[in-house]
Design a protein around this motif. Sequence first.
Motif, PDB file in Angstrom:
ATOM      1  N   ARG A  82     -12.038   2.916   7.783  1.00  0.00           N
ATOM      2  CA  ARG A  82     -11.732   2.453   6.412  1.00  0.00           C
ATOM      3  C   ARG A  82     -12.344   3.892   5.587  1.00  0.00           C
ATOM      4  O   ARG A  82     -13.621   4.350   5.623  1.00  0.00           O
ATOM      5  CB  ARG A  82     -12.554   1.465   5.926  1.00  0.00           C
ATOM      6  CG  ARG A  82     -12.330   0.090   6.474  1.00  0.00           C
ATOM      7  CD  ARG A  82     -13.077  -1.098   6.152  1.00  0.00           C
ATOM      8  NE  ARG A  82     -12.928  -2.017   6.757  1.00  0.00           N
ATOM      9  CZ  ARG A  82     -13.252  -2.714   7.793  1.00  0.00           C
ATOM     10  NH1 ARG A  82     -13.881  -1.924   8.691  1.00  0.00           N
ATOM     11  NH2 ARG A  82     -12.763  -3.876   8.307  1.00  0.00           N
ATOM     12  N   ALA A  98      -7.789   3.919   0.109  1.00  0.00           N
ATOM     13  CA  ALA A  98      -6.479   3.266  -0.270  1.00  0.00           C
ATOM     14  C   ALA A  98      -5.866   3.136  -1.417  1.00  0.00           C
ATOM     15  O   ALA A  98      -6.826   2.868  -2.262  1.00  0.00           O
ATOM     16  CB  ALA A  98      -6.350   1.871   0.853  1.00  0.00           C
ATOM     17  N   TYR A 152      -1.785   7.385   6.320  1.00  0.00           N
ATOM     18  CA  TYR A 152      -0.493   6.967   6.200  1.00  0.00           C
ATOM     19  C   TYR A 152       0.273   6.830   4.919  1.00  0.00           C
ATOM     20  O   TYR A 152      -0.616   6.655   3.810  1.00  0.00           O
ATOM     21  CB  TYR A 152      -0.355   5.126   6.420  1.00  0.00           C
ATOM     22  CG  TYR A 152      -0.977   4.703   8.010  1.00  0.00           C
ATOM     23  CD1 TYR A 152      -0.608   5.488   8.894  1.00  0.00           C
ATOM     24  CD2 TYR A 152      -2.145   3.999   8.100  1.00  0.00           C
ATOM     25  CE1 TYR A 152      -1.011   5.018  10.303  1.00  0.00           C
ATOM     26  CE2 TYR A 152      -2.844   3.659   9.278  1.00  0.00           C
ATOM     27  CZ  TYR A 152      -2.079   4.155  10.317  1.00  0.00           C
ATOM     28  OH  TYR A 152      -2.628   3.781  11.749  1.00  0.00           O
ATOM     29  N   LEU A 209      -0.639  -0.010   5.444  1.00  0.00           N
ATOM     30  CA  LEU A 209      -2.378  -0.338   5.664  1.00  0.00           C
ATOM     31  C   LEU A 209      -2.279  -1.353   6.611  1.00  0.00           C
ATOM     32  O   LEU A 209      -1.960  -2.590   6.323  1.00  0.00           O
ATOM     33  CB  LEU A 209      -3.130  -0.722   4.441  1.00  0.00           C
ATOM     34  CG  LEU A 209      -4.594  -0.692   4.577  1.00  0.00           C
ATOM     35  CD1 LEU A 209      -5.348  -0.645   3.247  1.00  0.00           C
ATOM     36  CD2 LEU A 209      -5.189  -2.181   5.325  1.00  0.00           C
ATOM     37  N   THR A 210      -2.603  -1.079   8.109  1.00  0.00           N
ATOM     38  CA  THR A 210      -2.676  -2.178   9.093  1.00  0.00           C
ATOM     39  C   THR A 210      -1.281  -2.668   9.109  1.00  0.00           C
ATOM     40  O   THR A 210      -0.204  -2.047   9.288  1.00  0.00           O
ATOM     41  CB  THR A 210      -3.767  -3.333   8.943  1.00  0.00           C
ATOM     42  OG1 THR A 210      -5.031  -2.568   8.478  1.00  0.00           O
ATOM     43  CG2 THR A 210      -3.778  -3.913  10.379  1.00  0.00           C
ATOM     44  N   TRP A 265       0.945  -1.060   0.042  1.00  0.00           N
ATOM     45  CA  TRP A 265      -0.082  -0.086   0.018  1.00  0.00           C
ATOM     46  C   TRP A 265       0.674   1.283  -0.114  1.00  0.00           C
ATOM     47  O   TRP A 265       1.627   1.435   0.872  1.00  0.00           O
ATOM     48  CB  TRP A 265      -1.033  -0.114   1.245  1.00  0.00           C
ATOM     49  CG  TRP A 265      -1.721  -1.165   1.212  1.00  0.00           C
ATOM     50  CD1 TRP A 265      -1.959  -2.481   1.594  1.00  0.00           C
ATOM     51  CD2 TRP A 265      -3.042  -1.284   0.335  1.00  0.00           C
ATOM     52  NE1 TRP A 265      -2.669  -3.086   1.186  1.00  0.00           N
ATOM     53  CE2 TRP A 265      -3.599  -2.492   0.397  1.00  0.00           C
ATOM     54  CE3 TRP A 265      -3.739  -0.430  -0.527  1.00  0.00           C
ATOM     55  CZ2 TRP A 265      -4.640  -2.970  -0.067  1.00  0.00           C
ATOM     56  CZ3 TRP A 265      -4.757  -0.730  -1.332  1.00  0.00           C
ATOM     57  CH2 TRP A 265      -5.512  -2.004  -0.893  1.00  0.00           C
ATOM     58  N   ALA A 321      -2.928   5.093   2.223  1.00  0.00           N
ATOM     59  CA  ALA A 321      -3.952   4.617   3.113  1.00  0.00           C
ATOM     60  C   ALA A 321      -4.492   5.479   4.064  1.00  0.00           C
ATOM     61  O   ALA A 321      -3.653   5.821   4.969  1.00  0.00           O
ATOM     62  CB  ALA A 321      -3.490   3.256   3.488  1.00  0.00           C
ATOM     63  N   LYS A 322      -5.604   5.497   4.010  1.00  0.00           N
ATOM     64  CA  LYS A 322      -6.482   6.225   5.405  1.00  0.00           C
ATOM     65  C   LYS A 322      -7.326   4.986   5.574  1.00  0.00           C
ATOM     66  O   LYS A 322      -8.624   5.232   5.483  1.00  0.00           O
ATOM     67  CB  LYS A 322      -7.005   7.370   4.858  1.00  0.00           C
ATOM     68  CG  LYS A 322      -7.540   8.018   6.226  1.00  0.00           C
ATOM     69  CD  LYS A 322      -8.094   9.567   5.878  1.00  0.00           C
ATOM     70  CE  LYS A 322      -8.518  10.480   7.080  1.00  0.00           C
ATOM     71  NZ  LYS A 322      -9.288   9.700   7.906  1.00  0.00           N
ATOM     72  N   TRP A 323      -6.636   3.968   6.284  1.00  0.00           N
ATOM     73  CA  TRP A 323      -7.493   2.750   6.417  1.00  0.00           C
ATOM     74  C   TRP A 323      -6.931   1.675   7.276  1.00  0.00           C
ATOM     75  O   TRP A 323      -5.839   1.608   7.203  1.00  0.00           O
ATOM     76  CB  TRP A 323      -7.415   1.900   4.675  1.00  0.00           C
ATOM     77  CG  TRP A 323      -8.327   0.954   4.826  1.00  0.00           C
ATOM     78  CD1 TRP A 323      -8.515  -0.486   5.176  1.00  0.00           C
ATOM     79  CD2 TRP A 323      -9.739   0.934   3.792  1.00  0.00           C
ATOM     80  NE1 TRP A 323      -9.403  -1.194   4.872  1.00  0.00           N
ATOM     81  CE2 TRP A 323     -10.113  -0.502   3.770  1.00  0.00           C
ATOM     82  CE3 TRP A 323     -10.260   1.673   3.113  1.00  0.00           C
ATOM     83  CZ2 TRP A 323     -11.151  -0.745   3.065  1.00  0.00           C
ATOM     84  CZ3 TRP A 323     -11.156   1.480   2.075  1.00  0.00           C
ATOM     85  CH2 TRP A 323     -11.875   0.144   2.094  1.00  0.00           C
ATOM     86  N   ARG A 324      -7.918   1.032   7.962  1.00  0.00           N
ATOM     87  CA  ARG A 324      -7.163   0.022   8.866  1.00  0.00           C
ATOM     88  C   ARG A 324      -8.254  -1.171   8.953  1.00  0.00           C
ATOM     89  O   ARG A 324      -9.239  -0.945   9.220  1.00  0.00           O
ATOM     90  CB  ARG A 324      -6.962   0.674  10.344  1.00  0.00           C
ATOM     91  CG  ARG A 324      -6.418  -0.613  11.402  1.00  0.00           C
ATOM     92  CD  ARG A 324      -5.787   0.255  12.662  1.00  0.00           C
ATOM     93  NE  ARG A 324      -6.977   0.186  13.700  1.00  0.00           N
ATOM     94  CZ  ARG A 324      -7.541   1.318  14.278  1.00  0.00           C
ATOM     95  NH1 ARG A 324      -7.037   2.386  13.918  1.00  0.00           N
ATOM     96  NH2 ARG A 324      -8.362   1.340  15.237  1.00  0.00           N
TER      97      ARG A 324
END
Length: 252
Positions: free
Chosen positions: A130, A133, A212, A216-217, A116, A119-122
Amino acid sequence: MITTNSPLCVSLRRRKAGGGGSEPPDQTNLQLFWKLGEAAGASRADSIGSNTLSDNNTVAQVTGKIGNAAGFSATSSQYLSIADNTDVRINGHEAATIFGWFRLTTLPSDDGLNKWIVAKWRAGSGSGHRNYAIGVQSSNDKAIFQVRNAADSSTVSVEASTFGALSTGTWYYFRIWHDPVADEIGIEINADGNKETTAFSDGVTASAQDFYLGRLTTLYWNGDIDAVGKYDEVISDANNALIYNSGSGWEP
């Protein structure tokens, strides 16, 4: 007499701002821009606003597409981050374009893990984490852009399928967009005219998730990222071509 507002002077100012004798892109609605050339372990400054990215696990400095860039090691869990704010979000029916450059050190298909870029996601943490991404899929090594719908119930994605599988050691330019007028999301690689789109009219879910670069996570980028920016509009093909700058890139 040549005045400061004469066509000649205006032309000279444009050449200086754009570099290489080219006209610079329209920056009217440019919200964010990270040049990403700072030293290893340093914070990365926002050239347009105040969204400085924090370093996590000593992101490296490498030779970039334009000057220096940020170099990421997946095995070292390196990434850059900033807390949620209105500049980094795509909310509801808000228009947005995100663009930048990336280079892969290894392919996602090598280890079977998606990589990734932005990402603005987890994942796996319930609702509200979420937003969107941008990355490269392990299934086919193609670039992808995904968003979460307003109800936070499903993920919608679009793949740069026509451009095809990516390679290691090559700089690629990406542009993604959310267009609430055309009711679509889209992606394009290297400003090649193959604008892949997917219908999307739901609007993007509101999310307070951190932003991020390179993560991503627990899935991390393995390679380099350079010159990333965000507009709060869907930019024109002409403006995109000026940012791509015939493959040379551009910085404000």
